[in-house]
Design an enzyme around this catalytic site. Structure first.
Site, short mmCIF file in Angstrom:
data_model
loop_
_atom_site.label_atom_id
_atom_site.label_comp_id
_atom_site.label_asym_id
_atom_site.label_seq_id
_atom_site.Cartn_x
_atom_site.Cartn_y
_atom_site.Cartn_z
N VAL A 292 -6.28 0.97 9.84
CA VAL A 292 -5.61 0.50 9.07
C VAL A 292 -5.06 -1.13 8.68
O VAL A 292 -4.44 -1.44 9.52
CB VAL A 292 -4.03 1.24 8.78
CG1 VAL A 292 -3.27 1.03 7.46
CG2 VAL A 292 -4.77 2.84 8.94
N LYS A 293 -5.32 -1.64 7.68
CA LYS A 293 -4.88 -2.90 7.40
C LYS A 293 -3.73 -3.36 6.88
O LYS A 293 -3.47 -2.53 6.01
CB LYS A 293 -5.99 -3.61 6.71
CG LYS A 293 -7.52 -4.00 7.23
CD LYS A 293 -8.32 -4.56 6.34
CE LYS A 293 -8.04 -6.02 6.14
NZ LYS A 293 -9.42 -6.87 5.23
N ILE A 294 -2.82 -3.92 7.34
CA ILE A 294 -1.51 -4.15 6.96
C ILE A 294 -1.07 -5.39 6.80
O ILE A 294 -1.37 -6.20 7.90
CB ILE A 294 -0.56 -3.38 8.23
CG1 ILE A 294 -0.60 -2.02 8.47
CG2 ILE A 294 1.09 -3.74 7.56
CD1 ILE A 294 -0.33 -1.05 7.31
N LEU B 234 -9.54 -0.06 6.49
CA LEU B 234 -9.16 -0.03 5.09
C LEU B 234 -7.78 -0.21 4.87
O LEU B 234 -6.96 0.08 5.82
CB LEU B 234 -9.33 1.66 4.66
CG LEU B 234 -10.69 2.50 5.03
CD1 LEU B 234 -10.37 3.79 4.83
CD2 LEU B 234 -11.63 1.88 4.06
#
EC number: 2.2.1.2
Length: 215
Positions: A82-84, A56
């Site tokens: 977590v997509k950064i 996400l």
């Protein structure tokens, strides 16, 4: 090599899961918006349906806001990654999140150097966007190959997640290079299944059997 489905469509996820080919799911703001409705409800449904990792993505562009969003995103399930984005503020967030034990997928990676930085900061995954590189007359797979060599040279545990996959050859090349994961759209996955010679061969077998049964 593991297969992640690049979608937020629950029906597609269910279908690929039933095939036994679903190892995880990746999403992004564009994909989530495409499905409409409340994104939080959609994220909860996806996380409960998928046994493997679900990426996400944050929409913030500052370190502080990324951390805040990441804390919210991981509340959807233990399988959340977590997509950064690979920007300077994102690198700060990656380091802090990794130190907190939150898995990070470094996204929008377009060079081996960017992937190296993410790996040094403890990202769980790096996502080179091969299709977009190809679209600029650069070799997306050469980028993946160089990342594979670097990670092997230094025994980085960060996994290579090949993204922006646009056709079956991207999947084949990623597998030959030794990428850990490929995330692909539903349409591309179905292309992997089909082959005209399989269809014509099956049709011939069935036709011959029907003729045999009729004597």
């Amino acid at each position: 090599m593991r297969f992640f489905l690049d979608t937020a469509n629950v029906e597609q996820i269910r279908e690929v899961k039933e095939l036994g080919l679903l190892d995880g799911v990746t999403t992004n703001p564009t994909i989530m918006a495409r499905e409409g409705g409340d994104w939080r409800t959609q994220a909860e449904r996806i996380c409960s349906l998928v046994d493997g990792p679900v990426s996400l993505e944050v929409i913030a562009t500052t370190h502080e806001e990324m951390i805040k969003e990441a804390k919210d995103l991981v509340s959807f399930g233990e399988n959340v990654v977590v997509k950064i984005p690979l920007i300077a503020e994102g690198l700060k967030a990656m380091r802090e999140l990794a130190e907190r034990g939150i898995r990070v997928n470094a996204t929008l990676v377009f060079s081996p150097a960017q992937a190296l930085l993410a790996a040094k900061l403890g990202a769980a995954y790096v996502s080179p966007f091969v299709g977009r590189l190809d679209g600029l007359s650069q070799s997306g797979m050469e980028c993946v190959e160089q990342i594979r060599t670097m990670f092997d040279n230094y025994d980085f545990k960060t996994q290579i997640l090949v993204a922006s996959v646009r056709h079956p050859l991207h999947v084949l090349d990623a597998a030959l290079i030794g990428a850990d994961v490929v995330t692909l759209p539903y349409a591309t996955l179905t292309q992997l299944i089909r082959h005209p010679l399989t269809d014509s061969g099956l049709a011939a077998f069935l036709s011959d059997w029907e003729a045999y049964q009729k004597g």
